[in-house]
Motif scaffolding. Sequence first.
Motif, PDB file in Angstrom:
ATOM      1  N   LEU A   1      46.702  13.269 -14.494  1.00 50.60           N
ATOM      2  CA  LEU A   1      47.063  11.920 -14.065  1.00 50.60           C
ATOM      3  C   LEU A   1      46.945  11.792 -12.550  1.00 50.60           C
ATOM      4  CD1 LEU A   1      48.127   9.117 -14.759  1.00 50.60           C
ATOM      5  CD2 LEU A   1      50.457  10.035 -14.586  1.00 50.60           C
ATOM      6  N   HIS A   2      47.361  12.818 -11.841  1.00 52.56           N
ATOM      7  CA  HIS A   2      47.250  12.830 -10.386  1.00 52.56           C
ATOM      8  C   HIS A   2      45.794  12.675  -9.963  1.00 52.56           C
ATOM      9  CE1 HIS A   2      47.630  15.354  -6.449  1.00 52.56           C
ATOM     10  NE2 HIS A   2      47.744  14.073  -6.185  1.00 52.56           N
ATOM     11  N   ALA A   3      44.893  13.383 -10.639  1.00 47.68           N
ATOM     12  CA  ALA A   3      43.466  13.295 -10.317  1.00 47.68           C
ATOM     13  C   ALA A   3      42.945  11.871 -10.498  1.00 47.68           C
ATOM     14  CB  ALA A   3      42.673  14.265 -11.179  1.00 47.68           C
ATOM     15  N   LYS A   4      43.440  11.178 -11.517  1.00 46.71           N
ATOM     16  CA  LYS A   4      43.022   9.786 -11.735  1.00 46.71           C
ATOM     17  C   LYS A   4      43.538   8.877 -10.627  1.00 46.71           C
ATOM     18  CE  LYS A   4      43.016  10.201 -16.798  1.00 46.71           C
ATOM     19  NZ  LYS A   4      43.671   9.747 -18.059  1.00 46.71           N
ATOM     20  N   LYS A   5      44.786   9.071 -10.234  1.00 49.41           N
ATOM     21  CA  LYS A   5      45.389   8.229  -9.202  1.00 49.41           C
ATOM     22  C   LYS A   5      44.724   8.444  -7.846  1.00 49.41           C
ATOM     23  CE  LYS A   5      48.520   6.209 -11.742  1.00 49.41           C
ATOM     24  NZ  LYS A   5      48.518   4.744 -11.952  1.00 49.41           N
ATOM     25  N   VAL A   6      44.303   9.684  -7.591  1.00 46.73           N
ATOM     26  CA  VAL A   6      43.670  10.011  -6.320  1.00 46.73           C
ATOM     27  C   VAL A   6      42.423   9.158  -6.090  1.00 46.73           C
ATOM     28  CG1 VAL A   6      42.262  11.812  -5.226  1.00 46.73           C
ATOM     29  CG2 VAL A   6      44.559  12.339  -6.007  1.00 46.73           C
ATOM     30  N   LYS A   7      41.686   8.892  -7.153  1.00 50.58           N
ATOM     31  CA  LYS A   7      40.447   8.118  -7.037  1.00 50.58           C
ATOM     32  C   LYS A   7      40.707   6.727  -6.458  1.00 50.58           C
ATOM     33  CE  LYS A   7      38.135  10.426 -10.913  1.00 50.58           C
ATOM     34  NZ  LYS A   7      37.537  10.251 -12.265  1.00 50.58           N
ATOM     35  N   GLU A   8      41.923   6.208  -6.673  1.00 52.52           N
ATOM     36  CA  GLU A   8      42.257   4.883  -6.175  1.00 52.52           C
ATOM     37  C   GLU A   8      42.521   4.883  -4.669  1.00 52.52           C
ATOM     38  OE1 GLU A   8      45.588   3.619  -8.452  1.00 52.52           O
ATOM     39  OE2 GLU A   8      44.647   4.045 -10.387  1.00 52.52           O
ATOM     40  N   ILE A   9      42.758   6.087  -4.104  1.00 55.06           N
ATOM     41  CA  ILE A   9      43.117   6.187  -2.689  1.00 55.06           C
ATOM     42  C   ILE A   9      42.000   6.802  -1.862  1.00 55.06           C
ATOM     43  CG2 ILE A   9      44.773   7.184  -1.059  1.00 55.06           C
ATOM     44  CD1 ILE A   9      46.842   7.126  -3.282  1.00 55.06           C
ATOM     45  N   TRP A  10      41.535   7.974  -2.286  1.00 54.46           N
ATOM     46  CA  TRP A  10      40.508   8.694  -1.538  1.00 54.46           C
ATOM     47  C   TRP A  10      39.203   8.687  -2.337  1.00 54.46           C
ATOM     48  CZ3 TRP A  10      45.189  12.107  -1.590  1.00 54.46           C
ATOM     49  CH2 TRP A  10      45.982  11.865  -0.478  1.00 54.46           C
ATOM     50  N   HIS A  11      38.493   7.571  -2.269  1.00 51.08           N
ATOM     51  CA  HIS A  11      37.285   7.386  -3.076  1.00 51.08           C
ATOM     52  C   HIS A  11      36.213   8.428  -2.762  1.00 51.08           C
ATOM     53  CE1 HIS A  11      39.053   3.487  -4.043  1.00 51.08           C
ATOM     54  NE2 HIS A  11      39.167   3.258  -2.752  1.00 51.08           N
ATOM     55  N   ASP A  12      36.161   8.857  -1.512  1.00 51.45           N
ATOM     56  CA  ASP A  12      35.092   9.762  -1.086  1.00 51.45           C
ATOM     57  C   ASP A  12      35.442  11.238  -1.268  1.00 51.45           C
ATOM     58  OD1 ASP A  12      33.655   7.524  -0.287  1.00 51.45           O
ATOM     59  OD2 ASP A  12      34.530   7.546   1.727  1.00 51.45           O
ATOM     60  N   HIS A  13      36.601  11.502  -1.841  1.00 54.32           N
ATOM     61  CA  HIS A  13      37.029  12.893  -1.982  1.00 54.32           C
ATOM     62  C   HIS A  13      37.500  13.156  -3.419  1.00 54.32           C
ATOM     63  CE1 HIS A  13      36.824  13.476   2.374  1.00 54.32           C
ATOM     64  NE2 HIS A  13      37.386  12.291   2.480  1.00 54.32           N
ATOM     65  N   PRO A  14      36.568  13.275  -4.348  1.00 53.60           N
ATOM     66  CA  PRO A  14      36.957  13.532  -5.746  1.00 53.60           C
ATOM     67  C   PRO A  14      37.701  14.857  -5.880  1.00 53.60           C
ATOM     68  CG  PRO A  14      34.620  13.930  -5.418  1.00 53.60           C
ATOM     69  CD  PRO A  14      35.112  13.287  -4.158  1.00 53.60           C
TER      70      PRO A  14
ATOM     71  N   ALA B   1      39.182  17.839  -8.614  1.00 51.88           N
ATOM     72  CA  ALA B   1      39.293  18.436  -9.942  1.00 51.88           C
ATOM     73  C   ALA B   1      40.772  18.539 -10.299  1.00 51.88           C
ATOM     74  CB  ALA B   1      38.654  19.822  -9.940  1.00 51.88           C
ATOM     75  N   ALA B   2      41.073  18.571 -11.571  1.00 50.99           N
ATOM     76  CA  ALA B   2      42.471  18.667 -12.006  1.00 50.99           C
ATOM     77  C   ALA B   2      42.776  20.097 -12.439  1.00 50.99           C
ATOM     78  CB  ALA B   2      42.739  17.700 -13.153  1.00 50.99           C
ATOM     79  N   VAL B   3      43.696  20.737 -11.719  1.00 51.04           N
ATOM     80  CA  VAL B   3      44.261  22.014 -12.154  1.00 51.04           C
ATOM     81  C   VAL B   3      45.769  21.811 -12.203  1.00 51.04           C
ATOM     82  CG1 VAL B   3      44.527  24.478 -11.716  1.00 51.04           C
ATOM     83  CG2 VAL B   3      42.389  23.328 -11.069  1.00 51.04           C
ATOM     84  N   THR B   4      46.276  21.548 -13.384  1.00 51.79           N
ATOM     85  CA  THR B   4      47.692  21.214 -13.526  1.00 51.79           C
ATOM     86  C   THR B   4      48.559  22.407 -13.151  1.00 51.79           C
ATOM     87  OG1 THR B   4      47.138  19.677 -15.298  1.00 51.79           O
ATOM     88  CG2 THR B   4      49.446  20.361 -15.128  1.00 51.79           C
ATOM     89  N   ASN B   5      49.625  22.113 -12.417  1.00 51.66           N
ATOM     90  CA  ASN B   5      50.551  23.166 -12.012  1.00 51.66           C
ATOM     91  C   ASN B   5      51.125  23.893 -13.224  1.00 51.66           C
ATOM     92  OD1 ASN B   5      50.253  22.631  -9.301  1.00 51.66           O
ATOM     93  ND2 ASN B   5      52.111  21.404  -9.133  1.00 51.66           N
ATOM     94  N   GLY B   6      51.575  25.108 -12.984  1.00 53.01           N
ATOM     95  CA  GLY B   6      52.260  25.883 -14.009  1.00 53.01           C
ATOM     96  C   GLY B   6      53.390  26.664 -13.364  1.00 53.01           C
ATOM     97  N   ILE B   7      54.174  27.335 -14.156  1.00 48.96           N
ATOM     98  CA  ILE B   7      55.328  28.080 -13.639  1.00 48.96           C
ATOM     99  C   ILE B   7      55.184  29.562 -13.958  1.00 48.96           C
ATOM    100  CG2 ILE B   7      56.893  26.119 -13.741  1.00 48.96           C
ATOM    101  CD1 ILE B   7      58.015  27.268 -16.359  1.00 48.96           C
ATOM    102  N   HIS B   8      55.747  30.395 -13.085  1.00 52.33           N
ATOM    103  CA  HIS B   8      55.732  31.843 -13.276  1.00 52.33           C
ATOM    104  C   HIS B   8      56.781  32.184 -14.336  1.00 52.33           C
ATOM    105  CE1 HIS B   8      56.670  36.107 -11.913  1.00 52.33           C
ATOM    106  NE2 HIS B   8      55.385  36.135 -12.213  1.00 52.33           N
ATOM    107  N   LEU B   9      56.324  32.479 -15.526  1.00 52.48           N
ATOM    108  CA  LEU B   9      57.233  32.634 -16.663  1.00 52.48           C
ATOM    109  C   LEU B   9      58.323  33.675 -16.434  1.00 52.48           C
ATOM    110  CD1 LEU B   9      54.695  32.347 -19.650  1.00 52.48           C
ATOM    111  CD2 LEU B   9      56.039  30.541 -18.559  1.00 52.48           C
TER     112      LEU B   9
END
Length: 644
Positions: free
Chosen positions: A379-392, A394-402
């Motif tokens: 979702l963050h990657a999609k929202k970014v396109k609305e702000i920084w059009h020239d800087h696509p 990639a989406a690497v979703t955060n995770g936690i150290h189990l």
Amino acid sequence: MKYLCRHRAYSKNVSNLSFLSYSLISSSTDWTWDKISSLRYSCASRISEPITYFRKNPALFHPPASLADSPGFTIMVVLPPMNNQNSDLAWFQSWKSSPDYAKFAARPIAYFCAEFALENRIPTFSGGLGVLAGDVVREAADRELHMVAVGLYYRLGYVCPTTNANGDMVEVCTEIPPQRVGLEPVLDGSGKPLLIRVPIQNRSIDVRAWKWTRGNLNAYLLDTDVETNTAADRAITHRLYVSDRETRFKQEIVLGIGGLRFLEALAIHPSIYHLNEGHSALLGLELIRHQMKERQLGFDEAKQFARRRVVLTNHTLVAAGNEIFTDDLASLLLKEYSEEIAVPMAEIMRMGLVADSSSFSMTMLALRCASVVNAVSKLHAKKVKEIWHDHPMAAVTNGIHLPTWDRVDADVTEPGTFWRIHQQRKTELLALVKEKTGRAWDPDTLLLGWARRIASYKRPLCILEDAKRFAEIARNTKRPVRILFSGRPHPADETGTELLRQLQSLADGSLKDVAAYLPDYNLGLSAAMVSGCDVWLNTPVVGFEACGTSGMKASLNGVLPCSTKDGWVDEADLSTSGWLLDDAHVSRDILDRIEKTIAPLYYERNTQGIPEAWEEGMRQTRAMIMGQFSATRMLRGYVQTLYT
């Protein structure tokens, strides 16, 4: 009347699969699962009625012939997403024999961040960014990834709040020497502190470092509190996210420019520089300087070579999370550096200039210096396109150290086991609540939790917007509810500070019997809350929380999520193990959910006092986190998306 039975149960006998789903739709009403002995299953009663769960083992599923032959009876086997933790671990093991892994052994990845939550006692973090960075380095160490981390050491920490007799927040800060928290000084060949010189304004200052180690990974924390510096320069790194803008910019000079120079002094020559947020963006300028010197290139040509080695993770779309300074301040503080590298100030300013403004942005500088950029959720990657059009991105979703966040650490397939472990953790949390607030709450009472940085977009008070209705729900003698808050705003965030005052006023006033606020939020308190609460509330305005990880930690420990569909939750399936909130009417919806769904389900108990349906949801939400949201999966994403 049709019946629906669905099961998701942990099975150690199925390779790489943590869950199997069985859905049965039958027009038969006279067949019961009790006819099959020694089975565990979960079955919903009539679809139009509240779900009732029974537990049997689907691995042994063999329906009676009479049922299988009955009209309209079908069996549908659904395999949900695999538990990727095992496959991710196997991938790393295989990757160690690859040329890419060997390359990093010679020239490691350098991971830069303004804050690191390495240990609770080390005061080098404020919140989510630092906690994520700490999880990254712990995971990298566990996976034996060749990485070095670079940050700053803050002797006075982030904020130092205590509460005075009037209930006001006052700051009483105590310096924490790095040796006291187990950090080692970095020494030169003669056994003296290794010092590097960093240009600031019209002078150069001395910088030293302290080392934290886990496995084969070292984290170096830079420190300007050196005797050869002036008192003002010694204080540059004293406070994390200090409000003074000049000092903040100086910190980012030390981190970005000083960090790279320190690695060079240690003869560490990374192949990749990973900037975790834009605070270390000035590292890009130092890399350009290095390329200009080594390759005898001009500034523009050197930029292209430097970009190949820089990657960036962006964590926020909120303005406060993207460092912006006036170009006058940036020009003043980079004056010595501009002269040292013989690059006109106008060229440097252009790298960080916000279009059609006189502002210098660390985020824009980082974006222009990086070859690859990632957002921290889809979702963050999609929202970014609305702000920084020239800087696509990639989406690497955060995770936690189990291993860091798992306070269950047990096989919870046996009925009642998960519930008993959870109640132990809840009892520990409630003991802490009593110690800090004097409130003695029953561990059998439904406990809600909300804990994170207090900011307006996170909406900490939405559940208390209608305080009267919440009180009525919470004081229901048959199904009582309690809520626990923690977290803190940035000292310069006036709105967040006011929200905290309102929260404390309610928790210590009209809602004192049903609500509590725990001060001094830290890693230890966070671990207690994400394992001891029953429900984890997450209420940000959708589109503002880039990812968020507190809910992952809670879900790992079987705490059921109740959240707006923001950040990582947009990728999660909460249909059987949590509740999604209506973002547009979150205050009303959250109370409706608690009163009509959450509390009734929690208090539905068997003869042993165990809420079977609730416990099944705990298993499912735990498995979801282990399968989709581990730091192992995140780090693999970094390797495949950013590093190779």
